[in-house]
Design a protein around this motif. Structure first.
Motif, PDB file in Angstrom:
ATOM      1  N   GLU A  86      46.209  59.996  28.100  1.00 47.07           N
ATOM      2  CA  GLU A  86      46.584  60.159  26.695  1.00 47.07           C
ATOM      3  C   GLU A  86      46.395  58.847  25.936  1.00 47.07           C
ATOM      4  O   GLU A  86      45.897  58.848  24.810  1.00 47.07           O
ATOM      5  CB  GLU A  86      48.032  60.622  26.578  1.00 47.07           C
ATOM      6  N   MET A  87      46.784  57.739  26.547  1.00 47.80           N
ATOM      7  CA  MET A  87      46.632  56.432  25.911  1.00 47.80           C
ATOM      8  C   MET A  87      45.150  56.119  25.681  1.00 47.80           C
ATOM      9  O   MET A  87      44.766  55.607  24.625  1.00 47.80           O
ATOM     10  CB  MET A  87      47.289  55.331  26.749  1.00 47.80           C
ATOM     11  N   GLU A  88      44.308  56.411  26.660  1.00 44.36           N
ATOM     12  CA  GLU A  88      42.879  56.150  26.525  1.00 44.36           C
ATOM     13  C   GLU A  88      42.256  57.036  25.454  1.00 44.36           C
ATOM     14  O   GLU A  88      41.385  56.599  24.704  1.00 44.36           O
ATOM     15  CB  GLU A  88      42.166  56.356  27.875  1.00 44.36           C
ATOM     16  N   VAL A  89      42.707  58.280  25.365  1.00 47.37           N
ATOM     17  CA  VAL A  89      42.193  59.185  24.321  1.00 47.37           C
ATOM     18  C   VAL A  89      42.569  58.649  22.950  1.00 47.37           C
ATOM     19  O   VAL A  89      41.735  58.616  22.036  1.00 47.37           O
ATOM     20  CB  VAL A  89      42.730  60.624  24.532  1.00 47.37           C
ATOM     21  N   ARG A  90      43.823  58.202  22.797  1.00 49.77           N
ATOM     22  CA  ARG A  90      44.250  57.621  21.513  1.00 49.77           C
ATOM     23  C   ARG A  90      43.418  56.388  21.177  1.00 49.77           C
ATOM     24  O   ARG A  90      42.983  56.209  20.043  1.00 49.77           O
ATOM     25  CB  ARG A  90      45.727  57.244  21.568  1.00 49.77           C
ATOM     26  N   ARG A  91      43.222  55.526  22.177  1.00 46.96           N
ATOM     27  CA  ARG A  91      42.457  54.301  21.956  1.00 46.96           C
ATOM     28  C   ARG A  91      41.021  54.642  21.558  1.00 46.96           C
ATOM     29  O   ARG A  91      40.448  54.029  20.654  1.00 46.96           O
ATOM     30  CB  ARG A  91      42.475  53.439  23.219  1.00 46.96           C
ATOM     31  N   ARG A  92      40.447  55.641  22.201  1.00 46.33           N
ATOM     32  CA  ARG A  92      39.082  56.068  21.875  1.00 46.33           C
ATOM     33  C   ARG A  92      39.010  56.588  20.445  1.00 46.33           C
ATOM     34  O   ARG A  92      38.072  56.272  19.709  1.00 46.33           O
ATOM     35  CB  ARG A  92      38.627  57.151  22.857  1.00 46.33           C
ATOM     36  N   GLU A  93      39.999  57.395  20.050  1.00 51.27           N
ATOM     37  CA  GLU A  93      40.019  57.918  18.684  1.00 51.27           C
ATOM     38  C   GLU A  93      40.137  56.781  17.670  1.00 51.27           C
ATOM     39  O   GLU A  93      39.476  56.795  16.636  1.00 51.27           O
ATOM     40  CB  GLU A  93      41.179  58.901  18.519  1.00 51.27           C
ATOM     41  N   GLU A  94      40.973  55.799  17.978  1.00 50.80           N
ATOM     42  CA  GLU A  94      41.115  54.648  17.087  1.00 50.80           C
ATOM     43  C   GLU A  94      39.798  53.885  16.980  1.00 50.80           C
ATOM     44  O   GLU A  94      39.406  53.466  15.885  1.00 50.80           O
ATOM     45  CB  GLU A  94      42.223  53.715  17.580  1.00 50.80           C
ATOM     46  N   CYS A  95      39.118  53.720  18.096  1.00 48.55           N
ATOM     47  CA  CYS A  95      37.829  53.023  18.091  1.00 48.55           C
ATOM     48  C   CYS A  95      36.796  53.791  17.269  1.00 48.55           C
ATOM     49  O   CYS A  95      36.004  53.187  16.539  1.00 48.55           O
ATOM     50  CB  CYS A  95      37.324  52.816  19.516  1.00 48.55           C
ATOM     51  N   GLU A  96      36.811  55.112  17.389  1.00 56.06           N
ATOM     52  CA  GLU A  96      35.869  55.913  16.608  1.00 56.06           C
ATOM     53  C   GLU A  96      36.145  55.781  15.110  1.00 56.06           C
ATOM     54  O   GLU A  96      35.211  55.680  14.309  1.00 56.06           O
ATOM     55  CB  GLU A  96      35.938  57.383  17.040  1.00 56.06           C
ATOM     56  N   LEU A  97      37.431  55.771  14.737  1.00 50.81           N
ATOM     57  CA  LEU A  97      37.780  55.586  13.329  1.00 50.81           C
ATOM     58  C   LEU A  97      37.321  54.215  12.837  1.00 50.81           C
ATOM     59  O   LEU A  97      36.766  54.089  11.740  1.00 50.81           O
ATOM     60  CB  LEU A  97      39.287  55.737  13.125  1.00 50.81           C
ATOM     61  N   GLN A  98      37.527  53.192  13.651  1.00 49.81           N
ATOM     62  CA  GLN A  98      37.092  51.852  13.275  1.00 49.81           C
ATOM     63  C   GLN A  98      35.571  51.805  13.142  1.00 49.81           C
ATOM     64  O   GLN A  98      35.043  51.161  12.233  1.00 49.81           O
ATOM     65  CB  GLN A  98      37.573  50.822  14.297  1.00 49.81           C
ATOM     66  N   LYS A  99      34.876  52.490  14.038  1.00 48.98           N
ATOM     67  CA  LYS A  99      33.413  52.520  13.983  1.00 48.98           C
ATOM     68  C   LYS A  99      32.946  53.186  12.685  1.00 48.98           C
ATOM     69  O   LYS A  99      32.034  52.699  12.024  1.00 48.98           O
ATOM     70  CB  LYS A  99      32.853  53.271  15.182  1.00 48.98           C
ATOM     71  N   GLU A 100      33.592  54.299  12.323  1.00 48.75           N
ATOM     72  CA  GLU A 100      33.230  54.981  11.086  1.00 48.75           C
ATOM     73  C   GLU A 100      33.454  54.082   9.877  1.00 48.75           C
ATOM     74  O   GLU A 100      32.628  54.041   8.959  1.00 48.75           O
ATOM     75  CB  GLU A 100      34.029  56.278  10.942  1.00 48.75           C
ATOM     76  N   GLU A 101      34.581  53.338   9.864  1.00 49.62           N
ATOM     77  CA  GLU A 101      34.859  52.412   8.766  1.00 49.62           C
ATOM     78  C   GLU A 101      33.790  51.325   8.699  1.00 49.62           C
ATOM     79  O   GLU A 101      33.303  50.993   7.613  1.00 49.62           O
ATOM     80  CB  GLU A 101      36.234  51.773   8.936  1.00 49.62           C
ATOM     81  N   LYS A 102      33.415  50.781   9.841  1.00 50.08           N
ATOM     82  CA  LYS A 102      32.388  49.730   9.882  1.00 50.08           C
ATOM     83  C   LYS A 102      31.036  50.276   9.432  1.00 50.08           C
ATOM     84  O   LYS A 102      30.299  49.595   8.716  1.00 50.08           O
ATOM     85  CB  LYS A 102      32.265  49.134  11.295  1.00 50.08           C
ATOM     86  N   ASP A 103      30.716  51.496   9.851  1.00 44.49           N
ATOM     87  CA  ASP A 103      29.460  52.113   9.416  1.00 44.49           C
ATOM     88  C   ASP A 103      29.435  52.282   7.901  1.00 44.49           C
ATOM     89  O   ASP A 103      28.412  52.016   7.247  1.00 44.49           O
ATOM     90  CB  ASP A 103      29.265  53.484  10.091  1.00 44.49           C
ATOM     91  N   LEU A 104      30.549  52.716   7.324  1.00 43.05           N
ATOM     92  CA  LEU A 104      30.633  52.884   5.877  1.00 43.05           C
ATOM     93  C   LEU A 104      30.457  51.545   5.166  1.00 43.05           C
ATOM     94  O   LEU A 104      29.700  51.435   4.199  1.00 43.05           O
ATOM     95  CB  LEU A 104      31.979  53.506   5.495  1.00 43.05           C
ATOM     96  N   LYS A 105      31.096  50.496   5.670  1.00 45.08           N
ATOM     97  CA  LYS A 105      30.947  49.165   5.078  1.00 45.08           C
ATOM     98  C   LYS A 105      29.508  48.685   5.199  1.00 45.08           C
ATOM     99  O   LYS A 105      28.975  48.070   4.275  1.00 45.08           O
ATOM    100  CB  LYS A 105      31.891  48.164   5.752  1.00 45.08           C
ATOM    101  N   LEU A 106      28.885  48.973   6.338  1.00 43.27           N
ATOM    102  CA  LEU A 106      27.495  48.566   6.539  1.00 43.27           C
ATOM    103  C   LEU A 106      26.579  49.243   5.519  1.00 43.27           C
ATOM    104  O   LEU A 106      25.705  48.589   4.934  1.00 43.27           O
ATOM    105  CB  LEU A 106      27.046  48.911   7.967  1.00 43.27           C
ATOM    106  N   VAL A 107      26.795  50.521   5.281  1.00 36.86           N
ATOM    107  CA  VAL A 107      25.995  51.242   4.293  1.00 36.86           C
ATOM    108  C   VAL A 107      26.216  50.652   2.905  1.00 36.86           C
ATOM    109  O   VAL A 107      25.259  50.446   2.139  1.00 36.86           O
ATOM    110  CB  VAL A 107      26.342  52.756   4.315  1.00 36.86           C
ATOM    111  N   GLN A 108      27.457  50.341   2.563  1.00 37.60           N
ATOM    112  CA  GLN A 108      27.755  49.751   1.254  1.00 37.60           C
ATOM    113  C   GLN A 108      27.082  48.388   1.111  1.00 37.60           C
ATOM    114  O   GLN A 108      26.497  48.081   0.067  1.00 37.60           O
ATOM    115  CB  GLN A 108      29.266  49.613   1.058  1.00 37.60           C
TER     116      GLN A 108
END
Length: 178
Positions: A57-79
């Protein structure tokens, strides 16, 4: 919060185990039943399974957090890529750059304010934890010994309800006297 989550997980696991054992005990008490009670090593395996489930469960949460961070970074990169393209085409000038800098400074100031507030809350939580530990020691309770807060909360709720009732009665008395 992690400790509370862990304790809730342990409580759920213990409740499940108790239900299973109760069911097995009922089956074993029936005439002609050949169901054996839980072997000694099975409880250890159940604990291991519970620990592994918690880790998963902890690893799944950590993975989800990493995916959210990746999406934020991708959005900033596009901007940022859009800004670079605008700059190269001559549409992004000094005025826009100054506005962008001001905006970033405001964001940094807001983030620093949030961090300061979080640091204050952590400090407050540490003080509360120390106070809790001192009170437990004073009462002779071990740190790992759980306390049934349900009874405490019920008693407080009953006291509050009694006070409200008394308040209502006194208000009626005041109104009657006026």
């Amino acid at each position: 919060e992690d400790q509370i989550s862990a304790l809730q997980g342990e409580l759920a696991e213990a409740s499940h185990t108790i239900e299973q054992l109760s069911s097995q005990l009922k089956q074993a008490k029936k005439p002609g039943s050949f169901i054996s009670l839980v072997p000694q090593g099975q409880t250890e395996l159940q604990k291991s399974v519970g620990e592994l489930k918690h880790e998963l469960e902890m690893e799944v949460r950590r993975r989800e957090e990493c995916e959210l961070q990746k999406e934020e970074k991708d959005l900033k990169l596009v901007q940022l890529q859009r800004i670079i393209d605008d700059y190269e085409s001559g549409e992004y000038g000094l005025r826009e750059a100054v506005q962008e800098i001001k905006k970033r400074k405001e964001e940094i100031a807001a983030r620093d304010k949030d961090l300061a507030e979080l640091a204050r809350q952590v400090s407050q939580m540490d003080a509360i934890a120390e106070e809790n530990e001192a009170l437990r020691e004073k009462l002779g309770l071990r740190l790992d010994e759980s306390i049934n807060m349900g009874q405490f909360r019920k008693r407080k709720a009953d006291e509050m309800e009694q006070l409200k009732s008394t308040n209502r009665m006194l208000q009626k008395e005041i109104e009657r006297l006026e």
